[in-house]
Design an enzyme around this catalytic site. Structure first.
Site, PDB file in Angstrom:
ATOM      1  N   ASP A 191       0.833  -1.190   0.000  1.00  0.00           N
ATOM      2  CA  ASP A 191       0.000   0.000   0.000  1.00  0.00           C
ATOM      3  C   ASP A 191       0.875   1.250   0.000  1.00  0.00           C
ATOM      4  O   ASP A 191       1.849   1.341   0.754  1.00  0.00           O
ATOM      5  CB  ASP A 191      -0.901  -0.026   1.238  1.00  0.00           C
ATOM      6  CG  ASP A 191      -1.772   1.195   1.366  1.00  0.00           C
ATOM      7  OD1 ASP A 191      -2.682   1.360   0.541  1.00  0.00           O
ATOM      8  OD2 ASP A 191      -1.543   1.991   2.300  1.00  0.00           O
ATOM      9  N   GLU A 230       1.712  -0.542  -5.013  1.00  0.00           N
ATOM     10  CA  GLU A 230       0.776   0.525  -5.346  1.00  0.00           C
ATOM     11  C   GLU A 230       1.672   1.756  -5.530  1.00  0.00           C
ATOM     12  O   GLU A 230       2.125   2.346  -4.546  1.00  0.00           O
ATOM     13  CB  GLU A 230      -0.232   0.753  -4.222  1.00  0.00           C
ATOM     14  CG  GLU A 230      -1.250   1.824  -4.581  1.00  0.00           C
ATOM     15  CD  GLU A 230      -2.175   2.175  -3.426  1.00  0.00           C
ATOM     16  OE1 GLU A 230      -3.350   2.467  -3.696  1.00  0.00           O
ATOM     17  OE2 GLU A 230      -1.724   2.172  -2.264  1.00  0.00           O
TER      18      GLU A 230
END
Length: 754
Positions: free
Chosen positions: A351, A387
């Site tokens: 993330d 990401e």
């Protein structure tokens, strides 16, 4: 209690079959107390404090031969309290072990959890937080894996399914009620059989590291559903365990998680974890003191250099982990290795991964974190998915991660959405469906560096993408101001559910168009859980706090034809290496003397695209995939070849499609037509014409003799899809909507990410 010196490594609490070693890093500590908690028969908790006197290289440690799995514990750290200098030690605050492998209890957001008095941020609060704090739990590390081993599915053969442990399972009627919403439920045959029938090779789980419920959400009757609020990087989230409410089963969430992984592996499905190493749940200078702040604030967090009272925030959550400090980096790497070696997971999706590359202020692909991953013999060998953005300056880094990494390709998402909502850029679209060589080839990577997706947890579902022009996040309680406003969606003339059969039919076609584009593009496709079922969130594109039927999968509203269509496309991809190449297209002849290149772009009249055609505003694009082009080499080094394929993507009006001349192939079979009228399975000769429907995808394969299409073929699945889609669509869009929206409650969020 007998106390032995113990060892400084490994960090955390380690049971060896006889006793437990405890080790905690803190460079700033002056004294450290290990606190053991026992709950009596009437619920009364007793605390036993043990001072750690052994210190090696700032690691405080001891060995307790009497401590067994199930023991609750925490730490109290004595040291400097000077927030203006970034020092926040306070022994009145019970602290969670950063290396806790399991937790028990919940944080109740009492004043005592904060280092200051509410209303006076410059004050010091000395209330004892132990009664309001989550505890770490000693676990039993021993587990019978029964020969389980890594599946090692190559990237180019992978199809990823992004899912939520609870959302996927909590309403499934065939999962026993006591297992719904849990790790055990995810490993149940009802789930694994669906994934196997669908054909996915990996499930990417939204955060399962122990996370914290936000006080602002709890105050409004909401809960953190997504889980991007981690506190313990080695502990599976306790709430997802079937034994979560059983005080006699402390720590057994670890065994249950392992059982889930074993079941998924037995079904041929890898497990990838969405991990949040960019920040923690302790927030900014006004956040609580739960773990890292009180242990060694300056080591674990990135502080503002000229004013260390405050935290650098590249994540939109209040703090950023300090990837410049060796022990902070060690925690990340130890956590990654633990999940691979002890929990048998197969990879990670990071993330806001750009934050991990900010060793100084800019995003740096040569930062220490990436160097550590590169040389690590364990972590470097699993799937690593970035990401590739954060909220800091220059944070959007699609295409810029190191060679061994793959990335969520946001450019793919945006381009494909734009194409199918009627704003095509043919050149950009061609680059994305051909593997995004412009982003990845120059760094030595392959087409599978691109993790292609059209929808993900953050945003609209596939059905909502074709049903709403605007977000409808009223249930979140932020006056619809949260979430992304530019969704590149199209409602096809009506906002939300409708009884208009033409609108419903067109939305059904658009879902097929988007799935066909995704699953037949070069790169690794990622499908959002429930998209194959026709799942709706009623226009809510930011369900981070909707732990409710708005977000959960409704297995009683399954769009069966769409499931069959999705499975058929995945099967087509699996059976034909042309759609999952290991190498980029070269745009040149594939063998000496051959007239055709490995890829040829075509007009709908069969002509090849010329340089000036890409900016002509066209709305139809053909793609010829030369089966003689080397898609890669097999384990023996032999070239991998395949049939020839033609794909046509049409976002414009119905038109007459003319097949290219015989040098491409003398005869073609239609195997996919999302418009449903090109007579699936029929053969067409070179130069023949037929109608290419408005907003549709057609796929043709070089004719083979004899050709016997089995009942489970793509063509048969498509026929079932087009025959039943319209009637089913209404139920998915309208079922239980009023009840869901009435029961939803308001909430706040940290801010939507790009």
């Amino acid at each position: 209690m007998e106390i032995w010196p113990g060892k400084a490594y490994p960090l955390g609490a380690t049971f060896d079959g006889t006793g437990t070693n405890f080790a905690l890093f803190s460079e700033v500590a002056e004294r450290v107390e290990l606190c053991l908690f026992d709950v009596g028969p009437r619920g009364r908790t007793t605390e036993t404090k043990i001072e750690l006197t052994e210190v090696d290289a700032y690691v405080w440690h001891c060995y307790l031969p009497s401590v067994r799995p199930g023991q609750r514990y925490g730490y109290r750290v004595h040291g400097p309290w000077d927030p203006a200098q970034g020092q926040r030690c306070n022994p009145n605050k019970l602290l969670l072990d950063p290396y806790a492998k399991a937790t028990a209890g919940e944080i109740d957001w009492d004043q005592s959890l904060f280092g200051y008095n509410f209303g006076d941020p410059d004050s010091r609060n000395d209330d004892d937080s132990a009664a309001h704090m989550q505890h770490a739990v000693v676990i039993n590390p021993f587990f019978d894996w029964e020969g389980d081993r890594a599946l090692d599915i190559p990237y180019n053969e992978s199809v990823i399914y992004e899912a939520h442990v609870k959302g996927l399972t909590v309403l499934h009627p065939d999962v026993p009620e006591e297992l719904r919403g849990t790790y055990a439920g995810l490993g149940h045959p009802a789930i694994t059989e669906h994934l196997t029938r669908l054909g996915v090779t990996a499930i990417e789980l939204m955060p399962v590291h122990q996370f914290v419920q936000d006080s602002t959400l709890l105050d409004k009757g909401l809960r953190n559903y997504w889980g991007y609020n981690t506190l313990a990087f080695l502990a599976p989230h306790a709430e997802y365990a079937a034994t979560a409410n059983d005080p006699s089963a402390l720590g057994q969430q670890v065994e249950e998680f392992k059982g889930m992984v074993k079941s998924l592996h037995a079904a041929g499905i890898e497990v990838i974890l969405d991990v949040v190493y960019n920040h923690t749940a302790e927030g900014n200078h006004l956040g609580p003191t739960l773990s890292f702040k009180g242990i060694d604030n300056q080591a674990y967090y990135r502080l503002v250099e000229d004013d260390p009272k405050y935290y650098m925030d590249y994540t939109g959550t209040g703090n950023s982990l300090n990837v410049r400090h060796p022990h902070s980096l060690q925690l990340i790497m130890d956590s990654l290795r633990y999940w691979v070696t002890e929990m048998h997971v197969d990879g990670f999706r990071f993330d806001l991964a750009s934050t991990l590359a900010r060793e100084f202020y800019e995003v740096d692909r040569l930062s220490t974190f990436f160097e550590l991953v590169q040389q690590d013999p364990v972590v470097s060998q699993v799937k690593l998915i970035a990401e590739p953005w954060d909220v800091g300056p220059g944070g959007y880094q699609v295409g810029n991660f190191p060679p061994q990494w793959t990335e969520w390709n946001g450019a793919y998402r945006d381009t494909v959405r734009d194409f199918w909502r009627g704003e095509p850029a043919l050149g950009e679209f061609a680059s994305r469906i051909a593997g995004s060589s412009d982003l990845y080839e120059n760094s030595g990577r392959r087409p599978f560096a691109s993790i292609n997706f059209v929808t993900a947890h953050d945003g609209f579902t596939l059905l909502d993408l074709v049903s709403y022009n605007d977000k409808h996040n009223e249930a979140n309680g932020e006056d619809n101001n949260d979430g992304e406003s530019h969704n590149r969606s199209w409602n096809h003339g009506v906002e939300g559910p409708t009884d208009d059969p033409d609108v419903r039919a067109l939305r059904a076609r658009e879902q097929r168009n988007l799935l066909a584009t995704l699953l037949l593009s070069q790169g690794v496709p990622m499908v959002l859980h429930g998209d194959e079922l026709g799942r709706t969130q009623h226009g809510n594109n930011n369900t981070y706090a909707q732990d409710s039927e708005i977000s959960w999968m409704h297995w009683d509203q399954v769009d069966t034809p769409l499931v069959e269509f999705t499975a058929a496309l995945i099967r087509l991809r699996r059976e034909h290496p042309t759609f999952r190449r290991k190498q980029f297209f070269t745009g040149t002849a594939v063998r000496s003397g051959e007239k055709l290149d490995d890829i040829v772009w075509l007009h709908p009249d069969g002509r090849t695209m010329e340089n000036g055609d890409w900016d002509s505003g066209g709305k139809t694009l053909g793609m010829y995939l030369n089966g003689h082009g080397i898609a890669g080499r097999d384990s023996r080094g032999e070239p991998i070849t395949d049939d020839h394929f033609l794909l046509f993507f049409n976002v414009g009006d119905t038109l007459q499609l003319t097949l290219p001349p015989a040098e491409y192939a003398e005869q073609w079979d239609v195997i996919v037509d999302t418009g449903g009228v090109a007579d699936n399975g029929r053969s067409y000769a070179a130069g023949d014409s037929f109608e290419l429907q408005y907003r549709s995808v057609v796929v043709l394969r070089e004719h083979r003799e004899p050709e016997v299409e089995p009942d489970h073929s793509v063509a048969a699945s498509l026929a079932a899809q087009t025959g039943h889609q319209t009637g089913h669509q209404t139920g998915n869009q309208t079922g239980n909507q009023a009840g869901n929206q009435a029961g939803a409650q308001a909430g706040t969020r940290r801010g939507s990410r790009p």
